[in-house]
Design a protein around this motif. Structure first.
Motif, PDB file in Angstrom:
ATOM      1  N   UNK A   1       7.230  -5.337  -2.763  1.00 37.88           N
ATOM      2  CA  UNK A   1       7.244  -5.036  -1.337  1.00 37.88           C
ATOM      3  C   UNK A   1       7.973  -3.735  -1.025  1.00 37.88           C
ATOM      4  N   UNK A   2       8.972  -3.385  -1.841  1.00 39.17           N
ATOM      5  CA  UNK A   2       9.785  -2.225  -1.495  1.00 39.17           C
ATOM      6  C   UNK A   2       9.932  -1.221  -2.636  1.00 39.17           C
ATOM      7  N   UNK A   3       9.626  -1.593  -3.869  1.00 43.97           N
ATOM      8  CA  UNK A   3       9.778  -0.684  -5.000  1.00 43.97           C
ATOM      9  C   UNK A   3       8.905   0.552  -4.855  1.00 43.97           C
ATOM     10  N   UNK A   4       9.428   1.698  -5.304  1.00 47.11           N
ATOM     11  CA  UNK A   4       8.563   2.853  -5.473  1.00 47.11           C
ATOM     12  C   UNK A   4       7.804   2.699  -6.794  1.00 47.11           C
ATOM     13  N   UNK A   5       6.524   2.995  -6.771  1.00 42.22           N
ATOM     14  CA  UNK A   5       5.694   2.957  -7.979  1.00 42.22           C
ATOM     15  C   UNK A   5       5.651   4.371  -8.553  1.00 42.22           C
ATOM     16  N   UNK A   6       6.191   4.545  -9.751  1.00 43.57           N
ATOM     17  CA  UNK A   6       6.287   5.877 -10.358  1.00 43.57           C
ATOM     18  C   UNK A   6       5.229   6.033 -11.440  1.00 43.57           C
ATOM     19  N   UNK A   7       4.162   6.786 -11.132  1.00 46.69           N
ATOM     20  CA  UNK A   7       3.121   7.057 -12.111  1.00 46.69           C
ATOM     21  C   UNK A   7       3.444   8.386 -12.772  1.00 46.69           C
ATOM     22  N   UNK A   8       4.049   8.316 -13.965  1.00 46.69           N
ATOM     23  CA  UNK A   8       4.557   9.521 -14.644  1.00 46.69           C
ATOM     24  C   UNK A   8       4.011   9.550 -16.063  1.00 46.69           C
TER      25      UNK A   8
ATOM     26  N   UNK B   1      -1.512   6.440   0.211  1.00 48.09           N
ATOM     27  CA  UNK B   1      -1.832   5.661   1.409  1.00 48.09           C
ATOM     28  C   UNK B   1      -1.910   4.170   1.104  1.00 48.09           C
ATOM     29  N   UNK B   2      -2.563   3.836   0.014  1.00 53.00           N
ATOM     30  CA  UNK B   2      -2.723   2.421  -0.324  1.00 53.00           C
ATOM     31  C   UNK B   2      -1.376   1.750  -0.585  1.00 53.00           C
ATOM     32  N   UNK B   3      -0.412   2.540  -1.055  1.00 57.42           N
ATOM     33  CA  UNK B   3       0.939   2.024  -1.283  1.00 57.42           C
ATOM     34  C   UNK B   3       1.867   2.306  -0.101  1.00 57.42           C
ATOM     35  N   UNK B   4       1.329   2.898   0.958  1.00 56.36           N
ATOM     36  CA  UNK B   4       2.077   3.211   2.176  1.00 56.36           C
ATOM     37  C   UNK B   4       3.374   3.973   1.885  1.00 56.36           C
ATOM     38  N   UNK B   5       3.228   4.997   1.051  1.00 57.72           N
ATOM     39  CA  UNK B   5       4.350   5.883   0.793  1.00 57.72           C
ATOM     40  C   UNK B   5       5.293   5.410  -0.289  1.00 57.72           C
ATOM     41  N   UNK B   6       4.935   4.371  -1.020  1.00 59.61           N
ATOM     42  CA  UNK B   6       5.808   3.881  -2.103  1.00 59.61           C
ATOM     43  C   UNK B   6       5.361   4.449  -3.449  1.00 59.61           C
ATOM     44  N   UNK B   7       5.057   5.723  -3.485  1.00 62.05           N
ATOM     45  CA  UNK B   7       4.530   6.337  -4.704  1.00 62.05           C
ATOM     46  C   UNK B   7       5.354   7.544  -5.111  1.00 62.05           C
ATOM     47  N   UNK B   8       5.665   7.629  -6.392  1.00 58.84           N
ATOM     48  CA  UNK B   8       6.198   8.835  -7.008  1.00 58.84           C
ATOM     49  C   UNK B   8       5.250   9.232  -8.124  1.00 58.84           C
ATOM     50  N   UNK B   9       5.085  10.522  -8.372  1.00 60.15           N
ATOM     51  CA  UNK B   9       4.094  10.967  -9.351  1.00 60.15           C
ATOM     52  C   UNK B   9       4.669  12.019 -10.285  1.00 60.15           C
ATOM     53  N   UNK B  10       4.116  12.058 -11.478  1.00 56.66           N
ATOM     54  CA  UNK B  10       4.441  13.098 -12.436  1.00 56.66           C
ATOM     55  C   UNK B  10       3.173  13.738 -12.956  1.00 56.66           C
ATOM     56  N   UNK B  11       3.308  14.930 -13.471  1.00 51.65           N
ATOM     57  CA  UNK B  11       2.202  15.617 -14.140  1.00 51.65           C
ATOM     58  C   UNK B  11       2.717  16.140 -15.470  1.00 51.65           C
ATOM     59  N   UNK B  12       1.929  15.935 -16.520  1.00 51.04           N
ATOM     60  CA  UNK B  12       2.378  16.277 -17.869  1.00 51.04           C
ATOM     61  C   UNK B  12       1.262  16.998 -18.625  1.00 51.04           C
ATOM     62  N   UNK B  13       1.618  17.585 -19.770  1.00 49.58           N
ATOM     63  CA  UNK B  13       0.697  18.457 -20.498  1.00 49.58           C
ATOM     64  C   UNK B  13      -0.143  17.721 -21.539  1.00 49.58           C
ATOM     65  N   UNK B  14       0.293  16.561 -22.003  1.00 51.73           N
ATOM     66  CA  UNK B  14      -0.483  15.787 -22.962  1.00 51.73           C
ATOM     67  C   UNK B  14      -0.101  16.056 -24.402  1.00 51.73           C
ATOM     68  N   UNK B  15       0.356  15.005 -25.109  1.00 47.91           N
ATOM     69  CA  UNK B  15       0.795  15.206 -26.492  1.00 47.91           C
ATOM     70  C   UNK B  15       0.074  14.309 -27.495  1.00 47.91           C
ATOM     71  N   UNK B  16      -0.726  13.340 -27.028  1.00 49.80           N
ATOM     72  CA  UNK B  16      -1.416  12.456 -27.961  1.00 49.80           C
ATOM     73  C   UNK B  16      -2.853  12.964 -28.162  1.00 49.80           C
ATOM     74  N   UNK B  17      -3.056  13.684 -29.254  1.00 45.84           N
ATOM     75  CA  UNK B  17      -4.304  14.418 -29.462  1.00 45.84           C
ATOM     76  C   UNK B  17      -5.522  13.500 -29.528  1.00 45.84           C
TER      77      UNK B  17
END
Length: 376
Positions: free
Chosen positions: A81-88, A109-125
């Motif tokens: 209900x209150x946790x931020x969801x961190x997709x990193x 929007x679907x999480x109504x602002x409970x989202x944190x995000x990361x962007x990465x370069x990729x290391x698993x070939x």
């Protein structure tokens, strides 16, 4: 201090992983979903700040089956209900940046602002090279550091981040770089569509498409909190200082962290960012909190095995091991916080590799005996 939990969506206990092909067993995937849901519910009620996961595919061995960013994020959101969801984080070579910006905004929007995000370069070939959207984009690691492959990936990643941020912050935008030209140069819509000019923007009367825009805008203004993924690299930290992203650093070398925090702050100022103490980066490590030191070491054996078996061959160093009783873990966090300011602490938990009851006890003990010592 805010404490975030992070899982790899591991499907098996050690003996199940050692049996092989754990990722192909539906009952293990179902158990993982059930465990994640239960850990999320506990975290939500116990006062943790967030709960996160990475993106990885083709995980037939079952070590890291977090294979679709939005679906697992929504699973976490559905059970809290209150946790931020961190997709990193989103692995840039596998994604179109405009679609990524739109996808994240929709998820926000679907999480109504409970989202944190990361962007990465990729290391698993293995999976990056089968999912990449351009053939020249290679996974990066110790094997190709400072090579042409590394440079191309880094150039592409820079453009990817810039495009995502532009899409979030502007009604319409254009972009011209080495890897992306958005919209395509000279693009003319193949038929007349008066709605574009009557009610929209970026399209001329002759249907020349000068700019495009995503819909919706992110729920959070101007966008969800941005993280730089897990890094031990000063170069990566300085990159994120330019774009306002927060690296997550799981290093045990506190003097290195102190240098990184200081360098980030200096670099951020050059790019007009007013960074408050503690916002330079997040710190953390792999967590096992047990009633005694001996019990903690016992509980951590399988997680240590998993790290050495799975992560070390990719070139990943050892993380900070926050393994011990509440007093030991508290003293270590206090030591780190005295060396550099910390507002957010990310904790890897041994979901999947350790028994459910063991993880629940560890999280409850940390929440009741450690977190109150760092209450804001």
């Amino acid at each position: 201090m805010k404490f975030h939990l992070f899982v790899y969506a591991t499907l098996g206990r050690r003996h199940e992983l050692e049996a092989g092909m754990a990722g192909k067993r539906p009952e293990l995937y179902q158990r993982m979903l059930s465990e994640v849901a239960e850990f999320v519910q506990l975290a939500d009620q116990a006062g943790y700040a967030g709960f996160g996961h990475p993106e990885h595919h083709l995980q037939i061995e079952g070590f890291e089956a977090s294979n679709e960013p939005g679906l697992l994020s929504m699973w976490i959101g559905q059970h809290s209900k209150r946790l931020r969801v961190n997709m990193v984080g989103w692995v840039a070579p596998a994604h179109n940046p405009v679609r990524t910006a739109e996808y994240i905004a929709t998820l926000d929007h679907m999480l109504k602002g409970r989202l944190g995000v990361g962007m990465v370069r990729g290391y698993q070939a293995r999976w990056v090279h089968n999912y990449r959207i351009r053939p020249e984009l290679m996974a990066v690691g110790d094997w190709n550091r400072n090579t042409e492959e590394d440079n191309i990936n880094r150039e592409y990643f820079t453009e990817f981040v810039e495009i995502v941020l532009k899409a979030w912050k502007n009604d319409t935008f254009s972009y011209k770089g080495k890897h992306w030209t958005i919209p395509p140069e000279g693009m003319i819509n193949p038929h007349h569509q008066p709605v574009y000019t009557k009610y929209g923007a970026g399209v001329d009367a002759d249907m020349h498409i000068r700019e495009i825009g995503i819909a919706p805008r992110p729920y959070q203004n101007p966008h969800p909190p941005l993280y730089g993924g897990f890094t031990h690299s000063l170069r990566t930290a300085l990159f994120w200082a330019k774009y306002g992203g927060k690296p997550i650093v799981l290093a045990s070398d506190l003097e290195f962290c102190q240098r990184l925090w200081h360098a980030y702050g200096e670099e951020a100022i050059k790019h007009g960012h007013n960074v408050q103490p503690g916002d330079e980066a997040a710190w953390g490590g792999s967590l096992v909190c047990a009633p005694t030191m001996a019990k903690a070491q016992e509980w951590n054996q399988d997680m240590q095995w998993m790290w050495n078996e799975w992560f070390v061959p990719f070139g990943q160093g050892q993380p900070e091991w926050l393994v011990g009783d509440p007093d030991f873990i508290s003293r270590r966090i206090e030591q780190a916080a005295k060396t550099f300011p910390i507002k957010e602490c990310f904790l890897l938990i041994p979901q999947g590799i350790s028994p459910r009851e063991q993880v629940l006890e560890s999280l409850e003990l940390f929440a009741t005996k450690v977190m109150p010592r760092f209450a804001d």
